[in-house]
Motif scaffolding. Structure first.
Motif, PDB file in Angstrom:
ATOM      1  N   ARG A 135       0.829  -1.210   0.000  1.00  0.00           N
ATOM      2  CA  ARG A 135       0.000   0.000   0.000  1.00  0.00           C
ATOM      3  C   ARG A 135       0.862   1.259   0.000  1.00  0.00           C
ATOM      4  N   THR A 136       2.108   1.133   0.512  1.00  0.00           N
ATOM      5  CA  THR A 136       2.973   2.312   0.579  1.00  0.00           C
ATOM      6  C   THR A 136       4.286   2.031  -0.134  1.00  0.00           C
ATOM      7  N   GLN A 139       8.900   0.513   0.513  1.00  0.00           N
ATOM      8  CA  GLN A 139       8.588  -0.351   1.638  1.00  0.00           C
ATOM      9  C   GLN A 139       9.789  -0.423   2.594  1.00  0.00           C
ATOM     10  N   THR A 143       6.376  -2.039   6.846  1.00  0.00           N
ATOM     11  CA  THR A 143       5.305  -2.090   5.836  1.00  0.00           C
ATOM     12  C   THR A 143       4.558  -3.423   5.939  1.00  0.00           C
ATOM     13  N   CYS A 146       1.551  -8.090   1.861  1.00  0.00           N
ATOM     14  CA  CYS A 146       0.341  -8.327   1.062  1.00  0.00           C
ATOM     15  C   CYS A 146       0.751  -9.168  -0.146  1.00  0.00           C
TER      16      CYS A 146
END
Ligand code: GDP
Length: 344
Positions: A135-136, A139, A143, A146
């Motif tokens: 998501r960011t 990393q 973080t 996923c």
């Protein structure tokens, strides 16, 4: 004299790590799967296959008694766990094998270390694939994971097991979350080496055209010998930890192919889009790259870039070799091999 055990010694990182540990004066036990497809060519290219302090032993992560025999018999001071089905693409067709080697294989080593000698230090080869659809960006160690692939998912399990054995049982268990790292010893199933090998063969008149999948994918590509150096730094630190190893920069498959052709003094131009995209020799107009949709992944991670600040601060580690130099070294190695008629 320190004894280091490396699972996956015949792979790219295993070979460079073995060389580095031998340079540091260690005795190195290298675990080799009897049916390992890659053979010993990497150890041979590095000139260490017959080193007097390197012992190659049969070892299979899937053999339940294998780790016990190895650890009890050789009593290593440290274990570097680099073995696994490591090709992300193949993890879609061999998800169970990927889970068994990357996931259960790691647990078995940790469990056996705990039972046989909890003072044995442990390095887990974790991967940026664990971040997957992060998501960011960039990393770092905080973080959330996923994972998008069977490989990444299995690596998340192994990573958390290493962290749990560190926190629950006090094992010196390190986890290096490595972004892609390349070298002339990369396997040809990976895109960088596939490209440099093809560029060499096109140059030598042994191949007409290179077929690739998703040209838009970007990777944070570093230099493998620098990444194994960071592994050794982690294992020599006062405390075990988790570290992201990355360059903080990305390039696309198109960028890398452009660099590789440039290394043989060919400028390429991309034309068209999607599956019809091609790359041509800017001088002659000859088509050198075509897209083959069969090479697309069922799922893709396109935005991975790592922040190595923690490794820089704690380990004094800094990646310095630029991607252009890595690419040139790979093309030169593949020109040498292909000129000699060697296919590795
Ligand atoms: P990975 O990051 O461990 O999956 O390393 P790879 O070198 O196998 O793949 C890097 C990226 O290159 C992925 O996003 C692939 O989809 C992309 N790619 C494009 N064409 C190819 C190809 O022909 N072979 C491979 N292996 N990857 C390709």
């Amino acid at each position: 004299m320190k004894t280091s055990f490396i699972t996956g010694v015949t792979g790219q990182d295993g070979a460079y790590l073995a060389r580095l540990l031998l340079e540091h004066g260690h005795r190195v036990i290298g675990g080799v799967r009897r049916s390992a497809s890659s053979g010993l060519w990497r150890l041979e290219e590095l000139g260490i296959a017959s080193h007097e302090r390197l012992s190659l032993v049969n070892f299979d992560l899937l053999d339940p008694g294998g780790a016990v025999r190895l650890l009890a018999g050789h009593r290593p001071h440290e274990v570097y766990n680099l073995a696994a089905q490591s090709f992300v693409g193949a993890s879609f067709t061999e998800p169970m094998l990927t889970l068994q080697t990357a996931g259960a294989g790691t647990l078995q080593l940790l469990e056996n270390i705990r039972a046989i000698d909890p003072a044995i230090r442990f390095y887990q080869a974790s991967s940026s694939e664990m971040f997957g659809l992060a998501r960011t960006s960039p990393q770092d160690e905080d973080t959330p994971f996923c994972p998008r692939t069977p490989y990444g998912t299995a690596k998340v399990y192994a990573h958390w097991m290493a962290v749990n054995y560190r926190e629950t049982y006090g094992l010196f268990a390190c986890s290096g979350i490595l972004y892609n790292h390349e070298s002339p010893l990369r396997g040809r199933e990976f895109v960088t080496r596939k490209i440099t090998d093809a560029v060499a063969r096109i140059r030598l008149g042994k191949l007409d055209c290179l077929h690739l999948g998703n040209l838009d994918a970007r990777r944070d590509w570093g230099y493998a010998p620098e990444y194994v150096d960071a592994m050794v730094r982690m294992m020599s630190a006062d405390k075990p930890g988790t570290y992201v190893l990355a360059t903080g920069r990305t390039a696309s498959i198109r960028d890398f192919a452009t660099m590789a052709f440039r290394a043989v003094e060919v400028e390429i131009q991309f034309r068209g889009s999607g599956v019809d995209e091609i790359a041509v020799d800017a001088r002659t107009g000859r088509t050198l790259i075509r897209v083959d949709p069969a090479l697309y992944r069922p799922a893709e991670v396109e935005r991975l870039v790592g922040n190595p600040a923690h490794a820089r601060a704690q380990l004094g580690w800094e990646p310095v070799v630029p991607l252009e130099a890595i690419c040139v070294e790979m093309v030169e190695a593949d020109l040498r091999r292909n000129s000699a008629g060697v296919s590795l």
